[in-house]
Write a protein that holds these residues in place. Structure first.
Motif, PDB file in Angstrom:
ATOM      1  N   ASP A   1     -22.370 -33.723   7.635  1.00 25.89           N
ATOM      2  CA  ASP A   1     -22.060 -33.710   9.063  1.00 25.89           C
ATOM      3  C   ASP A   1     -20.747 -34.469   9.299  1.00 25.89           C
ATOM      4  O   ASP A   1     -20.113 -34.943   8.351  1.00 25.89           O
ATOM      5  CB  ASP A   1     -23.221 -34.279   9.888  1.00 25.89           C
ATOM      6  CG  ASP A   1     -23.514 -35.749   9.623  1.00 25.89           C
ATOM      7  OD1 ASP A   1     -22.645 -36.458   9.059  1.00 25.89           O
ATOM      8  OD2 ASP A   1     -24.621 -36.203   9.984  1.00 25.89           O
ATOM      9  N   GLU A   2     -20.345 -34.587  10.570  1.00 24.04           N
ATOM     10  CA  GLU A   2     -19.062 -35.213  10.902  1.00 24.04           C
ATOM     11  C   GLU A   2     -18.981 -36.676  10.473  1.00 24.04           C
ATOM     12  O   GLU A   2     -17.896 -37.209  10.256  1.00 24.04           O
ATOM     13  CB  GLU A   2     -18.802 -35.090  12.405  1.00 24.04           C
ATOM     14  CG  GLU A   2     -18.584 -33.651  12.818  1.00 24.04           C
ATOM     15  CD  GLU A   2     -18.657 -33.464  14.320  1.00 24.04           C
ATOM     16  OE1 GLU A   2     -19.449 -34.157  14.997  1.00 24.04           O
ATOM     17  OE2 GLU A   2     -17.911 -32.611  14.816  1.00 24.04           O
ATOM     18  N   SER A   3     -20.139 -37.338  10.339  1.00 28.10           N
ATOM     19  CA  SER A   3     -20.132 -38.742   9.926  1.00 28.10           C
ATOM     20  C   SER A   3     -20.193 -38.899   8.401  1.00 28.10           C
ATOM     21  O   SER A   3     -20.245 -40.019   7.907  1.00 28.10           O
ATOM     22  CB  SER A   3     -21.295 -39.500  10.582  1.00 28.10           C
ATOM     23  OG  SER A   3     -22.522 -39.061  10.041  1.00 28.10           O
TER      24      SER A   3
ATOM     25  N   TYR B   1     -26.672 -26.752  14.012  1.00 27.81           N
ATOM     26  CA  TYR B   1     -25.321 -27.059  13.544  1.00 27.81           C
ATOM     27  C   TYR B   1     -24.414 -25.847  13.744  1.00 27.81           C
ATOM     28  O   TYR B   1     -24.885 -24.709  13.733  1.00 27.81           O
ATOM     29  CB  TYR B   1     -25.317 -27.428  12.053  1.00 27.81           C
ATOM     30  CG  TYR B   1     -26.012 -28.727  11.757  1.00 27.81           C
ATOM     31  CD1 TYR B   1     -25.308 -29.919  11.747  1.00 27.81           C
ATOM     32  CD2 TYR B   1     -27.378 -28.744  11.491  1.00 27.81           C
ATOM     33  CE1 TYR B   1     -25.951 -31.119  11.465  1.00 27.81           C
ATOM     34  CE2 TYR B   1     -28.022 -29.942  11.213  1.00 27.81           C
ATOM     35  CZ  TYR B   1     -27.308 -31.118  11.203  1.00 27.81           C
ATOM     36  OH  TYR B   1     -27.943 -32.294  10.929  1.00 27.81           O
TER      37      TYR B   1
ATOM     38  N   LYS C   1     -20.339 -21.998   9.801  1.00 24.55           N
ATOM     39  CA  LYS C   1     -19.006 -21.902   9.193  1.00 24.55           C
ATOM     40  C   LYS C   1     -18.952 -20.566   8.469  1.00 24.55           C
ATOM     41  O   LYS C   1     -19.823 -20.256   7.662  1.00 24.55           O
ATOM     42  CB  LYS C   1     -18.771 -23.028   8.181  1.00 24.55           C
ATOM     43  CG  LYS C   1     -18.721 -24.406   8.784  1.00 24.55           C
ATOM     44  CD  LYS C   1     -17.363 -24.656   9.362  1.00 24.55           C
ATOM     45  CE  LYS C   1     -17.228 -26.103   9.797  1.00 24.55           C
ATOM     46  NZ  LYS C   1     -15.889 -26.441  10.152  1.00 24.55           N
TER      47      LYS C   1
ATOM     48  N   THR D   1     -17.750 -29.664   5.998  1.00 29.91           N
ATOM     49  CA  THR D   1     -18.192 -30.488   7.118  1.00 29.91           C
ATOM     50  C   THR D   1     -18.532 -29.604   8.295  1.00 29.91           C
ATOM     51  O   THR D   1     -17.771 -28.727   8.657  1.00 29.91           O
ATOM     52  CB  THR D   1     -17.089 -31.489   7.527  1.00 29.91           C
ATOM     53  OG1 THR D   1     -16.735 -32.254   6.364  1.00 29.91           O
ATOM     54  CG2 THR D   1     -17.552 -32.424   8.612  1.00 29.91           C
TER      55      THR D   1
END
Length: 171
Positions: A98-100, A154, A157, A171
């Motif tokens: 994830d983004e973190s 989520y 992509k 990500t």
């Protein structure tokens, strides 16, 4: 209504040293077509398809450790065997996070592409990331390939090109 008997075609999968490749997945027909058939090669690298239609048929093969291959061959009652000689392949591996930077398990990873591209028409690969967000394909072409990533909750992509032989991060 008259039904015709289908054509039987056999073939072999070998490596660069002319040794048989066992347990290779072999397909007859284009991916997503109703006529597509799938089989596995035996210990001698041999495979067989039954009930194929006469005419040009696309064949493809995939095996761990080897680059996948595809070819078109005319199918008829007099057609010779389909021979695949596989070359050493690559491994595409990655981690989905994830983004973190936290790994995401349970993400669907699938080979993508556009019509006319072997990644779309011939080859098949899909898996789900493990609890550490990792996945691996052990029989890839020796070039970047397009992938799709999706999991409920989520952002999806699409057409993410991943390189073989490196640790890809998505990500």
């Amino acid at each position: 209504l008259q039904l015709k008997r289908g054509i039987e075609i056999s073939g072999r999968v070998i490596n660069e040293a002319q040794q048989p490749v066992a347990d290779a997945t072999v397909w007859a027909g284009r991916k997503f077509s109703r006529e597509r058939q799938e089989t596995k090669s035996d210990a001698q690298g041999r495979f067989k398809f039954r009930n194929l239609n006469e005419g040009k048929v696309d064949f493809s093969v995939s095996a761990d450790g080897y680059a996948p291959a595809t070819k078109s061959q005319a199918v008829s009652a007099r057609a010779g065997e389909v021979l695949f000689q596989l070359v050493k392949g690559s491994v595409i591996r990655g981690t989905v996070q994830d983004e973190s930077g936290q790994p995401i398990g349970g993400v669907r990873v699938a080979l993508a592409g556009s019509p006319g591209d072997p990644a779309y028409d011939a080859y098949e690969f899909s898996t789900t990331t493990d609890a550490e967000g990792k996945f691996e394909w052990k029989g890839t072409p020796n070039s970047p390939m397009p992938f799709y990533f999706g999991k409920t909750g989520y952002e999806q992509k699409r057409d993410q090109r991943l390189k073989p032989g490196v640790d890809n991060i998505v990500t």
